[in-house]
Structures are given as C-alpha cells and as structure tokens.
Design a protein around this motif. Structure first.
Motif, PDB file in Angstrom:
ATOM      1  N   VAL A 148       0.873  -1.175   0.000  1.00 35.22           N
ATOM      2  CA  VAL A 148       0.000   0.000   0.000  1.00 35.22           C
ATOM      3  C   VAL A 148       0.909   1.223   0.000  1.00 35.22           C
ATOM      4  N   PRO A 150       1.375   5.471  -0.558  1.00 32.83           N
ATOM      5  CA  PRO A 150       0.648   6.748  -0.550  1.00 32.83           C
ATOM      6  C   PRO A 150       0.741   7.442  -1.904  1.00 32.83           C
ATOM      7  N   THR A 151      -0.080   8.433  -2.083  1.00 31.38           N
ATOM      8  CA  THR A 151      -0.111   9.142  -3.364  1.00 31.38           C
ATOM      9  C   THR A 151       1.192   9.875  -3.653  1.00 31.38           C
ATOM     10  N   ILE A 169      -1.462  -0.999  -4.212  1.00 36.40           N
ATOM     11  CA  ILE A 169      -2.668  -0.230  -3.910  1.00 36.40           C
ATOM     12  C   ILE A 169      -2.237   1.179  -3.511  1.00 36.40           C
ATOM     13  N   GLN A 171      -3.142   4.420  -1.669  1.00 37.54           N
ATOM     14  CA  GLN A 171      -4.086   4.897  -0.665  1.00 37.54           C
ATOM     15  C   GLN A 171      -3.408   5.888   0.271  1.00 37.54           C
ATOM     16  N   GLY A 172      -4.066   7.000   0.542  1.00 39.04           N
ATOM     17  CA  GLY A 172      -3.600   7.927   1.564  1.00 39.04           C
ATOM     18  C   GLY A 172      -2.639   8.979   1.042  1.00 39.04           C
ATOM     19  N   ASP A 177      -1.310   7.234   6.551  1.00 42.58           N
ATOM     20  CA  ASP A 177      -2.614   6.870   5.985  1.00 42.58           C
ATOM     21  C   ASP A 177      -2.555   5.496   5.326  1.00 42.58           C
ATOM     22  N   ALA A 178      -1.479   5.254   4.594  1.00 44.95           N
ATOM     23  CA  ALA A 178      -1.329   3.966   3.907  1.00 44.95           C
ATOM     24  C   ALA A 178      -1.269   2.818   4.909  1.00 44.95           C
ATOM     25  N   TRP A 181      -4.699   2.123   6.420  1.00 47.38           N
ATOM     26  CA  TRP A 181      -5.549   1.410   5.462  1.00 47.38           C
ATOM     27  C   TRP A 181      -5.145  -0.062   5.388  1.00 47.38           C
ATOM     28  N   HIS A 185      -8.147  -2.631   6.551  1.00 43.77           N
ATOM     29  CA  HIS A 185      -9.049  -3.088   5.495  1.00 43.77           C
ATOM     30  C   HIS A 185      -9.369  -4.570   5.678  1.00 43.77           C
TER      31      HIS A 185
END
Length: 478
Positions: A148, A150-151, A169, A171-172, A177-178, A181, A185
């Motif tokens: 996961v 982050p952006t 993935i 996310q965040g 944040d990642a 998640w 999840h």
C-alpha cells in the motif's frame, strides 16, 4: 549441525567468538522459537524488553538470507579519508538489486513465516525501499505481496513494484494513511503485515550488515549509521557490540526529523516534528518500540545533521566515489565531513565504517541535491550588484567575472525596485566558483571595479562565504 554450518560461513576471524556466543545459555532459541515469548511489557508505555531481538536472531538471518542478497563491498575511500581525517570504509548497500539494505530484512521476514502464513501472503505500507524489497523477494519465494503506497510515492517505484509482481494499492496522502488502510481493510486482514523498520525479523535482517562489517573490517573502531525508524541501527549495533563490545556505534538523524533523539529524551517513542528533508527515507515521525529498546541498549551516541550537510555528502559521493546515493543513505557520511557534528578530535585517525543504505533517488531530485551540495561547498556564489544601465553595462560586469574565473550560471536584472539612480540597473547573478578563496578573490575584484557600489551576497542557508555568518542577505566585509 546448523550451528556448526552457520559458524563456518562467517569469516575465520570471528568464528571462535561466534561459536562461544552460540553455546551460551543466554541464547537458548537459536534453532527454535519455542518457549516463553521475549516481547513483554515492562512499562506504562508497553515497551518490549531489550531482548526482543537477540544476536542469534541475526545469526539465523545471516544463514537464512545469504543466497538471496548481495554481500556488498566495504571498501576504503582514499579521498573521504583524507578530507575527514578518519579512515573511512563505505559499506555499499545501495548495490543491492532493489537499491537499498531493505532487502535483508524483507527477505528474512518472509522466510521466517510458516508455510501456512506464507500462503496467505504479506502486506506492507511503504513509499519506496521497503515496498521494493518485498515486491522483489516475495514472488521469488512464492509469497503473494501487497504493498500500500501513498499518493506521494514516486511513480518510478510504484511501477517497479508492479513489474516485480506485487499487488500495488495507492491509498492515503502519506505513509501513515497507507499503514492505517493496510491494517484496517477487512479484505487484507488475514495477510501478514510486515513493518518496514520495527518487525523483529526486519531488525534481525539488518543486523547481518553488522556481521559483514566486522568480517570485512575487523579493526573497525566506529560505525556511523543513518537513523530513521531505528531498525537499521538497532540491528547493526546489536551485532557489532556482541562481536566486539569496544566498537562505538553512532547514529545520525536529519535535523528535520529527529525522532530517535526525541524518543531518547522522552524515554519511549514519541511523535516527532517532521519537516520535509533531503533525507526523505529517514523521515519517520516515530521510531518503532522494538527498534528503540534494542538501539537504546547498544548505541553510544546520536547526532543530528543539517540539510546542507546531507547535500554535500551526496555531492562528495558522486564526485569522489562515482556513487549515486540518496539523501538518507548519505546521512552517516554527512556527519563526518568538515563542519559536521562528528568532525572532532576524538574521531581523527579512527577506522570508521559508514553504511550507504540506499541509492534510490529520482534523477531530477539528484540534480537539485547536487546543486545544493555545490552551494553548501561554497562553489556557488549568489550576488547582487548595481551597474550602469547604459549599453555595455552588463557586458562590462560579465567581463570582470570572466577575468576572475567565474562561470555565470544564472543572471537577470531589474529596474522597478531600485532605490538609487535611474541610470542604474540591479544585476542578480549566480556564479559557479572553485570555493571560498575563489569567492573572496571575485568579490575583491568587483569591489575594485565598482568602488561606489553596494555589493550584496546571499548565502542564506546554502552558501558560506569567508567573513560572513549564516543569516539573511548582508554586505560582504573584508
């Protein structure tokens, strides 16, 4: 036996000591993890015990990962030794396949899982090196990997993870944040989450660097290690201090993210104030509890470095070693360069090993960091000078600069905010120079050519000119 096989795989110089250590009763879990758990709460902050990671964990990791990672060179640097006054040895972990030391811990963490756990796959939150390590080694070992990211993760690293076969993935907005998640999840609840710096097997994997260091440089006096989440320094310090208690281990943090020092001051991991830093791989706001207790037990000292020191270290490695190393990977060296916190008498003449822990720097970022390194090295000079606005005024200035041996990198002029005569124009120029003494010569020549002019230089945070102090734009005084 496995113990004999492990002992024979290390350098002859440390085999006797290693054999004695593995036979001690205080290390009962070499071949098995059965028995009482070692991670126990000992405080109101629920810190693990200092033996949550032990030397035999590192030895086991050393045996376990040897076929899948690079035993990186640890070679002396003539030029850096001459500049620092120490005998510098560089442990080149940026030569791992994915470009960082993270492969050691990642591979070890995957291999430590049971067959059933492996079949469920692993998941991790990472913006870079840890994700790459798992994405590379997971498919090799038949383990599904989900990362996961982050952006803000660089797209080159995202695409590499996908190319290696990982499920990526996005996310965040940041790594926190990642991570939230990934852990929360429900679709991924059965996967094994691998923390990039605080998993005990990650720490053990990084400790294999310490074993190799003492094999390759048995006369080492000091090891200087970059610190982010503290997993790297925890593993190296535990291994090095076990094999040679006389070795000093010093951590180096960026001033903009001193999370380990904050934890030491508080007595437990705390959230530190994090600002953007060139050593982005070390920008972890809170060190891991397992890494913290291990590192606190074995690390002798922690220092901080400024951004200009990091930029200069990256530049030095490119120029003298022909090595491309990211800011976080060069942070240990940054502390040793002239003007750094370890540029002191007790370090002179010592045999110092520095791990270069990563080389994954974006090529456009590398260009900017090198430019900042040149400024930190006083090889860029920014100046402001009023000259005649008549034809030939700027040409006259550039002639003087050429005669002084300066190369004009950038130049522009402005009239609107000039407070002096209307027949003058302000010239702002950035010059490439040879260093502080050359800067002094240039400014002396300009002062002679323009005796009435008010010449200003702007060192701000990056340019040190003889006779000046850090701060806002000021006059140059000889």
């Amino acid at each position: 036996s496995l113990q004999q096989e492990i002992t024979m795989r290390v350098a002859p110089s440390i085999r006797p000591l290693l054999g004695r250590l593995l036979n001690k009763a205080k290390y009962p879990c070499l071949l098995s993890r059965t028995g009482a758990p070692r991670v126990l709460s000992t405080s109101t902050f629920d810190l693990p015990r200092a033996d949550c990671v032990m030397f035999e964990d590192i030895v086991r990791a050393h045996h376990r990962i040897r076929s899948g990672i690079v035993r990186t060179p640890c070679e002396s640097s003539h030029w850096l030794s001459k500049e620092t006054g120490c005998n510098i040895y560089l442990k080149t972990e940026q030569l791992q396949f994915t470009g960082s030391f993270k492969e050691r811990g990642g591979r070890n963490a995957i291999l430590s899982l049971s067959p059933e756990a492996r079949s469920k796959g692993v998941i991790a939150a990472s913006a870079g090196n840890h994700a790459l390590a798992l994405a590379w080694h997971g498919p090799q070992l038949g383990v599904p990997v989900t990362v996961v990211m982050p952006t803000v993760a660089p797209m080159t690293k995202v695409e590499k993870c996908r190319a290696f076969g990982a499920n990526v993935i996005i996310q965040g907005e940041h790594i926190g944040d990642a991570k939230d998640w990934a852990l929360g999840h429900p679709e991924h609840a059965l996967k094994n989450y691998i923390n990039g710096y605080d998993d005990v097997e990650i720490i053990a994997g990084t400790g294999t660097i310490g074993i190799e260091m003492l094999e390759q440089v048995p006369h080492v006096d000091v090891i200087v290690v970059p610190v982010g989440g503290a997993g790297l320094i925890a593993g190296i310090a535990l291994a090095a201090k076990t094999l040679n208690p006389q070795v000093r281990v010093i951590g180096v943090e960026p001033n903009r993210c001193a999370s380990f020092i904050s934890a030491l001051e508080a007595g437990h991991p705390v959230m530190a104030n994090v600002r953007p830093t060139l050593a982005d791989g070390l920008a972890v706001p809170q060190v891991g509890p397992h890494a913290f207790v291990v590192a606190r037990e074995h690390v002798d000292e922690v220092v901080r470095v400024d951004e200009k020191d990091v930029a200069l270290a990256v530049l030095r490695l490119v120029e003298t070693q022909k090595m491309v190393v990211e800011g976080g990977g060069a942070t240990g060296l940054a502390a040793l360069l002239p003007g750094g916190p370890l540029d002191r008498e007790d370090m002179k003449g010592k045999n110092v090993v520095v791990p270069l822990c990563g080389g994954n720097i974006d090529i456009t970022v590398l260009g900017r960091v090198i430019e900042r390194g040149l400024a930190a090295d006083s090889r860029l000079l920014s100046l402001t000078i009023p000259v005649s606005d008549r034809p030939g005024g700027i040409a006259e200035l550039t002639t003087h600069l050429s005669q002084a041996g300066a190369s004009v990198k950038d130049i522009f002029h402005e009239r609107a905010w000039l407070q002096s005569s209307v027949d003058q124009v302000i010239i702002k120029a950035v010059l490439e120079t040879l260093g502080p003494e050359h800067n002094r010569e240039i400014l002396l020549q300009l002062e002679a050519a323009y005796p009435e002019a008010e010449i200003q230089v702007q060192p701000d945070h990056w340019c040190r000119i003889p006779g000046q102090i850090d701060g806002p734009s000021k006059h140059f005084h000889l």
